[in-house]
Each structure stands twice: as structure tokens, then as C-alpha cells.
Design a protein around this motif. Sequence first.
Motif, short mmCIF file in Angstrom:
data_model
loop_
_atom_site.label_atom_id
_atom_site.label_comp_id
_atom_site.label_asym_id
_atom_site.label_seq_id
_atom_site.Cartn_x
_atom_site.Cartn_y
_atom_site.Cartn_z
N ARG A 1 -4.47 18.39 1.60
CA ARG A 1 -5.72 17.82 2.09
C ARG A 1 -5.52 16.35 2.47
NH1 ARG A 1 -10.81 18.52 -1.73
NH2 ARG A 1 -10.31 20.69 -1.22
N GLU A 2 -4.76 15.62 1.65
CA GLU A 2 -4.46 14.22 1.96
C GLU A 2 -3.64 14.12 3.24
OE1 GLU A 2 -5.53 11.54 0.56
OE2 GLU A 2 -5.29 11.50 -1.61
N ARG B 1 -5.86 14.48 6.19
CA ARG B 1 -6.67 13.27 6.36
C ARG B 1 -5.86 12.15 6.98
NH1 ARG B 1 -7.10 8.62 3.64
NH2 ARG B 1 -5.77 9.32 1.92
N GLU C 1 -5.24 12.74 10.65
CA GLU C 1 -6.46 12.48 11.43
C GLU C 1 -6.69 10.98 11.59
OE1 GLU C 1 -11.24 13.58 11.26
OE2 GLU C 1 -9.82 14.56 9.90
N GLU C 2 -6.49 10.23 10.51
CA GLU C 2 -6.66 8.78 10.59
C GLU C 2 -5.64 8.14 11.52
OE1 GLU C 2 -6.47 7.30 6.64
OE2 GLU C 2 -8.47 8.02 6.06
#
Length: 726
Positions: free
Chosen positions: A269-270, A273, A276-277
Motif C-alpha cells: 500500500r505504501e 502511494r 502516485e506521489e
Amino acid sequence: MPAQPRSLADALRTFTDEQLQHLLDARQDLLAPLPQGIGPLAARAASAPSTQRALLRLDRPALQVVEALAVLPEPVRPEDLAPAVGADPQDLAPVLERLRGLALVWGTEQLRLVRALREGLRHPAGLAPALEGDPSDQEAAELVERARRRGPEIAAALEALAWGPARLEAGQSPLAAVLAQARVAVPGTGDVLRIPRSVHRVLREGRVHRRLAAEPPRLEAVEVRERFAGSRTAQAVDAAFEALRIAGTIGRWDAEGPGVLTRGGLPQRELRRLAEEADAPLSDYVTVLQSCWTAGLVGHDGLTWQPTRDWDLFLERSAEQRWAELVLGWCRSEDLPSLVGTSDAQGPVRPALSAVTRRPGCRARRRSLLDLHARLRQDRPDAAAEEGSLVEALAWHHPLVPRPVLEQEVTAFRQEAAALGLVLAGVLSELGAALAEVEGLPEAEADARLVEALARHAPAPVDEVLLDADLTAVIPGRPSPRLAVLEQWTEPVSRGGGLTLRFTPQSVRRALDAGADPDALQEMLAEASRTPVPQAFEMLLRDERRRHGRVAVIPAVTAVSAEAEVLSIVVSHPEAASLDLHRIAPTVAVTMSGPAAVMRAIERTGLSGVAVGRDGTVSAPERIHRLPGAHREDTTDIGPELPLDPAEAVLRIRAADAGETAVPVADRLLDAIARSAELRIGIVDGRGGIAVRQVLPLALDGGRLRARDAADGEEFTVLVHRVTLG
């Protein structure tokens, strides 16, 4: 005619220094530790673990010859070997020369395969193991002839079985029962029938392989034309700098680093993220991130992932140097980034930055794929090889690797290489061709040539920006280091030949949170902008500066609590200086160091610390004893890194063989094993006594000697440290 060598050790003694260097370079595990003489070198080269590693490096023709030598009665004459593998003598000669150079085969007129391979290959060329109850060669020929007379259907079945596997299901067809009745196939384990090796060789008319695959299969390719000359190189350069931009986002981990899984790695999940960032496709982000990990740029303290000390050095280098470091880290790694997010044999998803992404031999196959693309580029610069064709060619270079693994790695290679600017639409770019040329060179030289390749093809950096009243900033090309800071203050709008960015309240606030200097930004824009700085930008910056910093948030990883006097000792002690403790109260100090590092530093001050959890209760020791550090590539695709230069190693081995240095007991035993010579040894018992025995050493593995007593023929095993030699 030169005398035939009596053993592998004799054969190695005829090697020139250059040949020995080639052997040690190709089989680097032979140098750990350095053998004290040619005899110990031969024994180690003939050992089962080393020969199995060497076997994995053989291409298809070399493996075919090894399998034939494992089947044919020893010794084998070259003129008998050629028909056994369906080869012309001129095609066979270079293969034999290579196998001799690798110390897997010895002899010239009488060829012998090292014993470990002869005994270890259970199913050479798909043949069953030779068992005691198997028919003799003459009996096998008679059985096959009688079976063929049973009718054309049986004869056709025998023809089909000739080049197939030696196992077939008993209920596979009605013919299975007939074949079993004719003793062409015999019962195996369970419901399986086995074709005896002697019978199978008769079906193959004495051959082990139908024909020698002397040349790799031809690559099938399709043309991928450029829309205009040089566009592919421009796209490759863009991809290279995009990889550097993605790598640069790791600097954001200083503010809030991602957590560490209990079993190691980065949570999925990290990872999503972070990708995406970073405004990057997940596959590209994983490739770059894993390359940074391999290069030692990221590590963890047991709690969070963080940039390492090497990260600061990495940022000081030029863009070309940073790209070269990432590419070499990827190319020479045994990690396969494309495995991230897939399930392993146990079921859980493989996390990034974890040892489960490592696949032994992956580096060698990656090099083979790079070489295949480079060869195709020489013949057809605008051609992309079809994936199925690449798999076939890769299987020729690595015949023992399962086909599903090869298919996965071909797809992974193109995906990962595209993220670094090496392959575009299946075609090797100029940057990829530069990497293919430097593979095998020392790291410093390879790095310098890659830096030069990117610098030669990259456009000059642009040092001017166009500011618009809608708060967009356009950089018409590759931004210079001075303008690269704009990405910290903005949101990306579009990328490509140029870069379009937009200032937003969120992006400005994020930069201020990271400690960026707004005055330096305004000064830089005033100098670099070809248009006046819009008033809207100045108002945005002024408003965000006014709101920013009303509440101070101080980062801290570990809090240290003690009585005021005791805490003063810790804070002022030289052994705790590296913790950079900040006292926020008479009895409390905080530090960015992890709990494990703090505990070790406190112990060095002479005090005793205890770890407590958030609730104030004492924590279990395992919660803090996690060593920080970054992943380093410390192995080759076949074993430990070469501990010694091959040329220097050859000099030392020659000196030991000439008796110029003392030879350890283990190496003297290895020498006896290589020569099949008896030795008089002493065995120390538990009370210090020594029992003397005349023995024939058979094998030395795992610190244990297996030997046969010369008097009664009894085999026994003894620890090497209990053996003495007169």
C-alpha cells in the motif's frame, strides 16, 4: 603425441597461466578460499557443489556434450562422441575446448567427464538412470527388434518414444501394456513405466541427442520505424532523466519515511502511494526504487525506510553519473524488480526492497538478453525481436532454466530496461547499446563510458523559464540544476521535450514544510524568467508564508528519559555525540536515531538502558534489536565476489604447487582426492590419542572427510580438524 593425463590435476598442470586465469574467472567459487596447489584446485573443481554451479552456466551445445559423456562408457573418443550428439567434428571441437577450459572435461584422445557430473546427472538427455537390472546393450537391441515385429502400430509407437522422456503413464494408451509386455518399458514407481537407458539408446540408434545445437536460434523480429530521425534516442534520454526524477523523490522520505514490514520490505500500500506521489507508473517506480536499494541509497532502521549516507553523495554527482550508477546497479543485480507485487510459493505478495525479489542467475540471463538485443541491433537497427523468439534464444544460452521463468524474465527485461531508457518498443536504444558495450568491464571504466554516452546524446540543459499569469511555469527543455528546484514548489502539468509546472497553494505549502527557501526562489525566478514575475505568484507566496509555521512540529524517532543528572551525563558523553540528542525538558531528550542505536550508545557510556513501549511498559528485546543498513550487492551470479585477482591467484597456486609455501591439511587431502592416492593419516580421539590409518580419501565436504580404509575397505567419515598428516 603428448601423453594422456591420468587425472584432472594432471590436465590442469598442462594449462598455461592464461588458461588457469580463464578458469578462475569463469568459476569464481574455486577461489574461496584460495587452493594451495593444482591438486586442491582440481579436487575443488571436480566437487559436486562447484560442478553444479558450473553446469548452470553452460549453453545448450555444451550441456548436450556433457550429457553424452555422462551416458557413453568411459573413456570416450572424440570420433565416437560426434555421432552420439549428431555433430560435425568441426562444430564439436570448440565445445570440447570450452569444457576442458572449465575443468569439466579432461583428456584429448580419451575424454573423461568429472565424476561428480557423471554420477550427478540422473536423467541426461531425458534418459532414465542406469540401474543394475537393466538389459545389456545386446539384450536391449533384441527386445526392440522383437517389439517392432509385433506390427506397424508398435513400430510407430517406438519411433515416437525414441526422443521423448523415459517415463510414461501405464494407462496412457493401450500400447503401454504391449510395451510393458515386450519389456521395452518396465514398471517404475506408482503407475509409471520406465524405459531402461539401454533400450532407449537402441531406440535412438545409439545417439544421445538427435543433433548438436551448435548455433543459437535465429531471432524473429519486426521493424519499428522512427517517426523522424533521432526520435528514439530523444525518447531514451527523456526516460533516463525521468528515472532520475523518480529517484529524486526518495528525498521526501526525510519528512515521513514509509514503514518497514515485519518480514522486511516495503508495504504494498505504501509502495502504491509513493508511486502516485511521484507521478510515475508503478512498474517504473519499482524498477528505479529497487536500483536505488541495490546501490545502497536507501535503508531502514527497523522502523522506517530512509535515505542513507550514500544518498547525500549521490545527489552531489552530475545527472549523468547518477544515471550510470542506477543502470549498473540494475544490470549487475540478482534482484528482479518485476517480481514485486506477485505472489511467491508460500502465497504472500512479494514486497519491494526485500530479499524475496532476488532470483539466483537472474544477472547472467539479463546479460544474455542485453547481448541478444545488441546483436540484433547490429544487423537490423530498427528491429524489435518477438518475445517468443527471445525466449527460444535465451533457452539456448540457459537450457536448464524452466521455460516459464525465461518467459517471465524476457517480459521483465523489456519493462525494466524501458524505465531506464535502455529499450524502447523492444528496440535497444543508443543508451542500451552503450551498456551492452561496457558489460564485463571494471565498474569505474563502465561508469565513465556510460556517463559519456548520456552526455553525448542528452540535449544541453535549459536555464530559462517562462512564467504566466495563471501561475504556470514552462521550461522549454531539460531543466538545469538551478531550475530543477521548481519541481519542489509546483505540481506537474505535462512532461516531454519541455516541462510545464503549476504553482498551487498545496505545492507551495509542501515546499515550505520541507524547508525550502522562498526568498531564494523569488531571486532565482527574477533572474531566470524571460517574462516578468506575475503579481499573482508573489501574492500566493506571501499568503502561504504568512500562514506557514504557526505551529512547530519537530521530528523525533526516539525519546530518552532519565533523571536530570543522569540525562546530563548521557547528553554530554562523547560516546553519545553521534545521537545528536536534543533536550526538550530536564528529564527528556529526543533524537532521530533508532532505538537500537540509542541503546548501543548508552551502553558505551557505561550506563544501562531499558527499552519501553508507548504505554511505558518494558519492551521485548527483539523490538529494538534491528540493525539499520542498506542492501548491498555482495554476490555474483555464481557465488561470492572474486576475493583475489585471477592473475595473482595463479601465481600463488603455482608457488604452492612447487612447494614454496606450506600446504594446509585440507588442501593436502584435496590433492590426494584429485590424484586418487592413498595417504597415511592420524585421527585424534577424544582423549588426545592418535589412531594411524592408511586410507584412500574420497571426498571433502562441509568440513568432513570421507575415506576408505586401505586395510579392510571400510568407508568412514571424520571431521577434518581431527585429522593429522605426517
